[in-house]
Design an enzyme around this catalytic site. Structure first.
Site, PDB file in Angstrom:
ATOM      1  N   SER B  55       0.860  -1.179   0.000  1.00  0.00           N
ATOM      2  CA  SER B  55       0.000   0.000   0.000  1.00  0.00           C
ATOM      3  C   SER B  55       0.889   1.220   0.000  1.00  0.00           C
ATOM      4  O   SER B  55       1.928   1.232   0.670  1.00  0.00           O
ATOM      5  CB  SER B  55      -0.878   0.054   1.261  1.00  0.00           C
ATOM      6  OG  SER B  55      -2.025  -0.727   1.106  1.00  0.00           O
ATOM      7  N   GLU B  62      -1.184  18.868  -5.385  1.00  0.00           N
ATOM      8  CA  GLU B  62      -2.458  18.863  -6.109  1.00  0.00           C
ATOM      9  C   GLU B  62      -3.459  17.881  -5.500  1.00  0.00           C
ATOM     10  O   GLU B  62      -4.583  17.796  -5.972  1.00  0.00           O
ATOM     11  CB  GLU B  62      -2.211  18.504  -7.575  1.00  0.00           C
ATOM     12  CG  GLU B  62      -1.330  19.485  -8.332  1.00  0.00           C
ATOM     13  CD  GLU B  62       0.175  19.297  -8.076  1.00  0.00           C
ATOM     14  OE1 GLU B  62       0.537  18.345  -7.352  1.00  0.00           O
ATOM     15  OE2 GLU B  62       0.973  20.095  -8.578  1.00  0.00           O
ATOM     16  N   SER B  63      -3.104  17.124  -4.505  1.00  0.00           N
ATOM     17  CA  SER B  63      -3.948  16.217  -3.706  1.00  0.00           C
ATOM     18  C   SER B  63      -3.226  14.895  -3.407  1.00  0.00           C
ATOM     19  O   SER B  63      -2.399  14.871  -2.536  1.00  0.00           O
ATOM     20  CB  SER B  63      -5.341  15.997  -4.279  1.00  0.00           C
ATOM     21  OG  SER B  63      -6.096  17.188  -4.169  1.00  0.00           O
ATOM     22  N   HIS B  68      -2.935   0.264  -3.966  1.00  0.00           N
ATOM     23  CA  HIS B  68      -2.982  -0.959  -3.166  1.00  0.00           C
ATOM     24  C   HIS B  68      -2.804  -2.113  -4.152  1.00  0.00           C
ATOM     25  O   HIS B  68      -3.495  -2.142  -5.179  1.00  0.00           O
ATOM     26  CB  HIS B  68      -4.322  -1.122  -2.452  1.00  0.00           C
ATOM     27  CG  HIS B  68      -4.646   0.004  -1.527  1.00  0.00           C
ATOM     28  ND1 HIS B  68      -3.982   0.202  -0.343  1.00  0.00           N
ATOM     29  CD2 HIS B  68      -5.529   1.009  -1.628  1.00  0.00           C
ATOM     30  CE1 HIS B  68      -4.467   1.271   0.255  1.00  0.00           C
ATOM     31  NE2 HIS B  68      -5.402   1.794  -0.497  1.00  0.00           N
ATOM     32  N   CYS B  83      -6.747  18.554  -7.614  1.00  0.00           N
ATOM     33  CA  CYS B  83      -7.537  19.783  -7.603  1.00  0.00           C
ATOM     34  C   CYS B  83      -6.975  20.761  -8.632  1.00  0.00           C
ATOM     35  O   CYS B  83      -7.346  21.929  -8.647  1.00  0.00           O
ATOM     36  CB  CYS B  83      -7.541  20.406  -6.207  1.00  0.00           C
ATOM     37  SG  CYS B  83      -5.901  20.770  -5.605  1.00  0.00           S
TER      38      CYS B  83
END
Lengths: 116, 116
Positions: B55, B62-63, B68, B83
């Site tokens: 993971s 930008e986020s 996974h 974003c």
């Protein structure tokens, strides 16, 4: 059909602006929400953006919970991804909505990883 | 309608099993994919589960981008949340598909945070 994971897409609207811009508070309620979901926390990371907004991820043994906040829009985007049927996403979502004082919370769920 | 973010939901199937279980490799290609998307990396974290599976999250300005993997199913679930309109998700997705040697890649996009 069988799937490997479930992903909850949570739109928190009309939240408390001040709380959305407080990385310590966001980290605390995200951690609490993981515990309330019966998740096992592996690692967590929270970051405050300038001039405002918080991004954070909690890696859990069951996958992850993450958040992005837009205080200027009273909005937070939250995802809960789990590969475990024992994770109680509803408990986590309820805790986050209550803590952020969100007047509106829309949740949808998508399946991930169809087992062929 | 205007939205604050876009989220790409990426299903990578029929990948190279060995690569999916190598956290260093996964970390490397995730970082490269962030650069190829013109993203600004803030923090990254990768974790190997026992007996298998990786993971990882890359927090970007930008986020985020996260992954996974289920080596036993030759499958990886990847999300790219942005974003910013300048982030090139396609470049990142192509790089990840090529690197993981995925024979199949299904991508869908959802809008997040409608601006009222």
């Amino acid at each position: 059909m069988k799937f490997l994971g479930k992903q909850y897409i949570i739109e928190m609207k009309e939240c408390n602006v001040k709380l959305l811009n407080d990385p310590e508070f966001i980290g605390k309620i995200m951690y609490e929400s993981a515990l309330k979901a019966n998740a096992t926390v592996v690692q967590q990371f929270f970051h405050q953006f300038s001039p405002f907004g918080v991004s954070g991820t909690i890696v859990i043994a069951e996958s992850h919970i993450n958040i992005h906040t837009w205080p200027e829009h009273k909005y937070a985007a939250i995802d809960i991804f789990t590969c475990s049927d024992s994770l109680n996403a509803e408990n986590a979502i309820n805790h986050l909505q209550k803590s952020l004082e969100a007047k509106q919370c829309n949740t949808s769920m998508i399946h991930r990883g169809e087992v062929l």
